[in-house]
Design a protein around this motif. Structure first.
Motif, PDB file in Angstrom:
ATOM      1  N   UNK A  74       0.850  -1.184   0.000  1.00 57.51           N
ATOM      2  CA  UNK A  74       0.000   0.000   0.000  1.00 57.51           C
ATOM      3  C   UNK A  74       0.884   1.231   0.000  1.00 57.51           C
ATOM      4  N   UNK A  75       0.340   2.332  -0.425  1.00 62.13           N
ATOM      5  CA  UNK A  75       1.015   3.597  -0.154  1.00 62.13           C
ATOM      6  C   UNK A  75       0.870   3.869   1.341  1.00 62.13           C
ATOM      7  N   UNK A  76       1.713   4.752   1.865  1.00 64.75           N
ATOM      8  CA  UNK A  76       1.631   5.060   3.294  1.00 64.75           C
ATOM      9  C   UNK A  76       0.268   5.644   3.641  1.00 64.75           C
ATOM     10  N   UNK A  77      -0.279   6.485   2.786  1.00 66.97           N
ATOM     11  CA  UNK A  77      -1.591   7.077   3.036  1.00 66.97           C
ATOM     12  C   UNK A  77      -2.669   5.998   3.111  1.00 66.97           C
ATOM     13  N   UNK A  78      -2.571   4.986   2.239  1.00 66.29           N
ATOM     14  CA  UNK A  78      -3.543   3.892   2.264  1.00 66.29           C
ATOM     15  C   UNK A  78      -3.394   3.054   3.527  1.00 66.29           C
ATOM     16  N   UNK A  79      -2.155   2.830   3.966  1.00 64.93           N
ATOM     17  CA  UNK A  79      -1.931   2.063   5.193  1.00 64.93           C
ATOM     18  C   UNK A  79      -2.483   2.803   6.404  1.00 64.93           C
ATOM     19  N   UNK A  83      -5.484   1.606   8.955  1.00 64.72           N
ATOM     20  CA  UNK A  83      -5.365   1.620  10.423  1.00 64.72           C
ATOM     21  C   UNK A  83      -6.510   2.408  11.051  1.00 64.72           C
ATOM     22  N   UNK A  84      -6.850   3.526  10.428  1.00 66.63           N
ATOM     23  CA  UNK A  84      -7.922   4.373  10.946  1.00 66.63           C
ATOM     24  C   UNK A  84      -9.259   3.636  10.925  1.00 66.63           C
ATOM     25  N   UNK A 112      -4.553  12.022  20.689  1.00 67.55           N
ATOM     26  CA  UNK A 112      -5.531  11.322  19.871  1.00 67.55           C
ATOM     27  C   UNK A 112      -6.320  10.274  20.626  1.00 67.55           C
ATOM     28  N   UNK A 113      -5.686   9.661  21.629  1.00 66.74           N
ATOM     29  CA  UNK A 113      -6.343   8.581  22.386  1.00 66.74           C
ATOM     30  C   UNK A 113      -6.908   9.051  23.721  1.00 66.74           C
ATOM     31  N   UNK A 114      -6.975  10.347  23.931  1.00 69.23           N
ATOM     32  CA  UNK A 114      -7.415  10.877  25.229  1.00 69.23           C
ATOM     33  C   UNK A 114      -8.792  10.356  25.640  1.00 69.23           C
ATOM     34  N   UNK A 115      -9.706  10.194  24.694  1.00 67.80           N
ATOM     35  CA  UNK A 115     -11.076   9.779  25.020  1.00 67.80           C
ATOM     36  C   UNK A 115     -11.327   8.310  24.676  1.00 67.80           C
ATOM     37  N   UNK A 415       4.653  12.258  11.707  1.00 66.65           N
ATOM     38  CA  UNK A 415       3.769  12.535  10.567  1.00 66.65           C
ATOM     39  C   UNK A 415       2.707  11.461  10.430  1.00 66.65           C
ATOM     40  N   UNK A 416       3.082  10.198  10.672  1.00 67.96           N
ATOM     41  CA  UNK A 416       2.110   9.102  10.552  1.00 67.96           C
ATOM     42  C   UNK A 416       1.034   9.206  11.629  1.00 67.96           C
ATOM     43  N   UNK A 417       1.437   9.466  12.864  1.00 71.30           N
ATOM     44  CA  UNK A 417       0.459   9.557  13.952  1.00 71.30           C
ATOM     45  C   UNK A 417      -0.460  10.762  13.748  1.00 71.30           C
ATOM     46  N   UNK A 418       0.086  11.858  13.251  1.00 67.25           N
ATOM     47  CA  UNK A 418      -0.760  13.029  12.978  1.00 67.25           C
ATOM     48  C   UNK A 418      -1.810  12.698  11.925  1.00 67.25           C
ATOM     49  N   UNK A 419      -1.390  12.047  10.841  1.00 67.92           N
ATOM     50  CA  UNK A 419      -2.335  11.683   9.786  1.00 67.92           C
ATOM     51  C   UNK A 419      -3.360  10.664  10.275  1.00 67.92           C
ATOM     52  N   UNK A 420      -2.965   9.830  11.225  1.00 68.31           N
ATOM     53  CA  UNK A 420      -3.872   8.805  11.732  1.00 68.31           C
ATOM     54  C   UNK A 420      -5.029   9.394  12.522  1.00 68.31           C
ATOM     55  N   UNK A 421      -4.764  10.411  13.323  1.00 73.99           N
ATOM     56  CA  UNK A 421      -5.785  10.881  14.254  1.00 73.99           C
ATOM     57  C   UNK A 421      -6.498  12.159  13.830  1.00 73.99           C
TER      58      UNK A 421
END
Length: 426
Positions: A74-79, A83-84, A112-115, A415-421
């Motif tokens: 996958x591209x990173x964006x697709x991965x 995950x999301x 991102x996981x606060x709640x 960058x990955x965690x930012x895009x994830x949440x």
């Protein structure tokens, strides 16, 4: 090919975060290092930590496992999107690893996981959980590694083997270097190792090997003797050796205890650390005395710093768990393997429970591991201090910035965690 030399680099090989590394670079690889220990050199040169003749496989592509038979890239964006999708249906997130992530990625992750109901299992978990509980009850003082080098004339490694976990701690800070008030280096210091097994630390320090069931009694005997009561050595231990240790303590001006995982390998480990913290507090009345944890991962203390500063202990949805073996997988869990190889440590029963409950495994990694081989989705990231830049916290709580050595296509975990949440928060 362009060849250049870089100096004063930060090494993310362990929690010492040495900042005096020199490296010779050809293109996008390191070919020589100076001042690095074996662990640091292995990281810079792309070798396995304990098998230096073997290269360590890098995770170069993101991918997804569509079924039990194969994978597709996958591209990173697709991965990240995959995950999301898994996280959207999670009833509980189980975050494992964490100590090899950058400070900024950890901050974004916890925001991102606060709640979300989250079980936090750092790879240095047993040590960090003991650190939190012990310091919550006693709050013994901490110091910096530079102060250890300049002032410490007695250093005790309790259940710790820095030759295996933080190799340059001895040569750069705690034993051999010359400091402002320890001008003769090791000649001006007394060094002891107390452990439940015989280790190679006996070659460079005095070594006391204690049966696990007597460790608490041993600390208690030292406390009593230091308080002026008669010295009663536990059965099988030499009263003469205990007297030598106490004599070194009483003659010292600046004492530092480094504690590792040793006491935590048996049931009474937390009680041992409790006794030790009490003794350190009592010793502090007569001379500065400090109790320092000795984690292995380069940013374990950064994880703990972020976790505590964002109210992790007060969040009713969060739980810090030291031992991954105590995790009981259940339906609705999503396992986030964040720069840690949890499948190396999971029991067969836990792996069966993962399959039974169809728990998604989402891996964020710079290396190929047992976990990336089993994960449903893999997001490849760059290696901090080589491919990408990032902040990390040294074992004494001081933050350093590890700069990338070349410009490539690798993406940071931040960058990955930012895009994830970001879409989930929206």
């Amino acid at each position: 090919m362009t060849r250049k030399t870089l100096t004063s680099l930060v090494c993310c090989g362990c929690s010492c975060l040495c900042d005096d590394i020199d490296a010779v670079i050809e293109g996008d690889r390191v070919v020589e290092t100076a001042n690095a220990c074996r662990w640091g050199a292995a990281r810079f040169l792309g070798l396995k930590k304990f098998s230096h003749a073997l290269p360590r496989a890098r995770c170069r592509s993101s991918r997804q496992r569509p079924d039990s038979r194969g994978r597709h890239d996958l591209s990173l964006a697709e991965a990240v999107s995959a995950c999301r999708d898994h996280l959207f249906f999670a009833r509980r997130v189980v975050a494992y690893g964490l100590g090899q992530m950058s400070l900024d990625a950890l901050q974004l992750l916890m925001a991102g996981l606060r709640d979300w109901e989250t079980l936090w299992i750092p790879s240095d978990g047993p040590l960090l959980q003991a650190f939190v509980e012990t310091y919550g009850r006693h709050a013994p003082a901490l110091t910096s590694l530079e102060c250890v080098r300049n002032h410490a004339d007695v250093v005790i490694f309790w259940g710790a083997n820095p030759l295996r976990s933080t190799p340059r701690l001895l040569s750069r800070y705690a034993l051999f270097p010359r400091g402002r008030f320890t001008e003769r280096g090791a000649e001006d210091r007394k060094a002891w190792t107390v452990d439940i097994q015989t280790t190679e630390m006996g070659r460079v320090t005095e070594l006391m090997t204690i049966p696990p069931d007597q460790e608490k009694d041993f600390v208690r005997a030292l406390r009593r003797a230091h308080a002026g009561l008669s010295l009663e050595a536990p059965a099988g231990l030499s009263a003469k050796t205990l007297s030598m240790l106490l004599k070194d303590m009483e003659a010292s001006r600046y004492r530092v205890f480094f504690f590792g995982r040793g006491p935590l390998y048996h049931a009474g480990g937390e009680a041992v650390l409790d006794e030790l913290a009490s003794w350190v507090t009592e010793l502090g009345v007569s001379a500065p005395t400090f109790l320092m944890p000795l984690p292995g991962d380069f940013n374990s203390m950064g994880f703990l710093q972020v976790f505590l500063s964002c109210g992790g202990l007060a969040n009713p949805l969060w739980r810090l768990q030291g031992d991954v073996h105590r995790w009981e997988p259940r339906a609705g869990d999503v396992l986030l393997a964040l720069s840690g190889d949890c499948f190396w440590f999971l029991t067969d029963d836990q792996k069966r429970a993962l399959r039974k409950h169809r728990i998604p495994v989402l891996a964020l990694s710079a290396h190929e591991t047992m976990t990336t081989a089993e994960a449903d989705v893999v997001a490849a990231v760059g290696l901090q201090g080589l491919d990408v830049s990032g902040r990390a916290t040294r074992l004494d709580g001081i933050s350093l910035f590890a700069e990338n050595l070349w410009n490539g296509e690798a993406v940071s975990d931040e960058a990955v965690v930012r895009d994830l949440f970001e879409p989930l928060r929206a």
